[in-house]
Design a protein around this motif. Structure first.
Motif, short mmCIF file in Angstrom:
data_model
loop_
_atom_site.label_atom_id
_atom_site.label_comp_id
_atom_site.label_asym_id
_atom_site.label_seq_id
_atom_site.Cartn_x
_atom_site.Cartn_y
_atom_site.Cartn_z
N PHE A 133 0.84 -1.20 0.00
CA PHE A 133 0.00 0.00 0.00
C PHE A 133 0.87 1.25 0.00
CE2 PHE A 133 -3.23 -2.62 2.69
CZ PHE A 133 -3.60 -3.32 1.56
N THR A 134 1.92 1.22 0.79
CA THR A 134 2.83 2.35 0.86
C THR A 134 3.48 2.60 -0.50
OG1 THR A 134 3.30 1.93 3.20
CG2 THR A 134 4.88 3.28 1.99
N ALA A 135 3.83 1.50 -1.18
CA ALA A 135 4.45 1.63 -2.51
C ALA A 135 3.51 2.29 -3.50
CB ALA A 135 4.87 0.25 -3.01
N LEU A 136 2.21 2.18 -3.26
CA LEU A 136 1.22 2.79 -4.15
C LEU A 136 0.80 4.18 -3.69
CD1 LEU A 136 -1.11 -0.25 -4.98
CD2 LEU A 136 0.81 0.64 -6.28
N GLY A 137 1.42 4.65 -2.61
CA GLY A 137 1.16 6.01 -2.16
C GLY A 137 0.09 6.17 -1.11
N TRP A 138 -0.39 5.04 -0.55
CA TRP A 138 -1.39 5.11 0.52
C TRP A 138 -0.66 5.06 1.87
CZ3 TRP A 138 -3.71 1.04 -2.97
CH2 TRP A 138 -4.64 1.60 -3.84
N LYS A 139 -0.93 6.00 2.74
CA LYS A 139 -0.15 6.11 3.97
C LYS A 139 -0.56 5.14 5.07
CE LYS A 139 -2.95 9.93 5.80
NZ LYS A 139 -2.92 11.33 6.31
N ASP A 140 -1.83 4.69 5.04
CA ASP A 140 -2.28 3.78 6.09
C ASP A 140 -3.51 3.01 5.62
OD1 ASP A 140 -4.49 5.54 6.38
OD2 ASP A 140 -3.40 6.70 7.89
#
Length: 300
Positions: free
Chosen positions: A277-284
């Motif tokens: 998720f982080t790699a796709l730009g979602w922080k949490d």
């Protein structure tokens, strides 16, 4: 034979199993020769079930082997091919990248006795459910064609196609990425239901059911990302919807980046979906959950 809830993990069989696992050859093999060899092995394996003349249907990527009529085997093979095409594109397979060597032998064994005999006599394993081994030579799948309730042949074929599609996530590239079962199965089901196109009646029915399960659940509270990842009975449609969101939704072009993030590294030996998720730009998780529900509701 009742379907068991626990899904079998991929088992890398011992080298000594005749006809199913050979040490990888360093010499490139001719595709036609590989297919011919796979057919011969399939025939020998079916003889161990006292089936001397099995049905064998060959397509570009599969050898469907079993006792069902040829017309039905062709329909099954067509379902597998259509789903494979959708799944490969979604998982960002390159044109020259293969999930298995040669053609995948698919043993379709709806007779419970045939299935049990195959697992015990050929694989020397206890019967479970769909069994896959993409690393064997030749690679293979064994399907007991078993689902709860009163499934149609279309349901059974789609179920097998979805399992094969889901395994692509584990077979891509280095094959070291950590793919949880909810993601494997959810992605596979999403690919299978999209195989006839998003205007097909089957897909429209699924989307209506998914929308209701995600936005208007009957559990007395909103569905959450934790429900998706729980793997509990009844959360299958949530996992399908969320996996579809990841692979076919607004960030579909970056799904390969998500899968890459699930490969263990020195910095992160046990990657979780949250790393993806982080790699796709979602922080949490909350950000991801809101984006998923917005997509379910609006398609954006």
């Amino acid at each position: 034979m009742p379907l068991r809830v626990r899904v079998v993990s991929i088992v890398w069989l011992a080298v000594g199993l005749v006809g199913l696992t050979h040490a990888p050859s360093a010499v490139a093999q001719n595709p036609a020769d590989m297919a011919k060899k796979a057919k011969a092995i399939a025939i020998e394996n079916m003889k161990k079930l006292k089936i001397d003349k099995p049905t064998i249907v060959e397509t570009d990527n599969f050898l469907v082997v079993g006792t069902i009529p040829e017309a039905k085997a062709k329909t099954l093979a067509e379902t597998l091919e259509k789903t494979l095409k959708v799944a490969r594109a979604a998982a960002k397979f390159e044109a020259t990248e293969a999930a298995w060597k040669g053609k995948l032998t698919v043993y379709y064994l709806p007779d419970a006795d045939d299935y049990k005999a195959f697992m015990r006599r050929v694989l020397q394993l206890q019967p479970e459910t769909i069994h896959t081994n993409f690393r064997a030579e030749p690679p293979f799948v064994v399907d007991p064609a078993d689902l709860p309730g009163k499934p149609t042949e279309t349901d059974l074929y789609a179920h097998l196609a979805s399992r094969i599609a889901g395994e692509l996530l584990r077979a891509k590239g280095t094959g070291t990425q950590v793919i949880p079962e909810w993601l494997r199965d959810g992605f596979g089901r999403a690919a299978a239901v999209r195989a006839d196109g998003t205007t097909a009646a089957r897909y429209k029915t699924y989307r209506t059911q998914a929308r209701s399960a995600v936005l208007n659940p009957k559990i007395g509270r909103p569905s959450t990302l934790a429900d998706v990842m729980s793997g509990e009975k009844g959360t299958e449609i949530l996992a399908t919807s969320f996996a579809e969101f990841l692979a076919f939704g607004p960030k579909a072009a970056e799904f390969g980046k998500f899968l890459d993030a699930l490969r263990p590294s020195e910095e992160n030996p046990n990657p979780t979906p949250q790393v993806g998720f982080t790699a796709l730009g979602w922080k949490d998780d909350m950000t991801v959950e809101l984006a998923w529900k917005r997509w379910v509701q609006t398609g954006k």
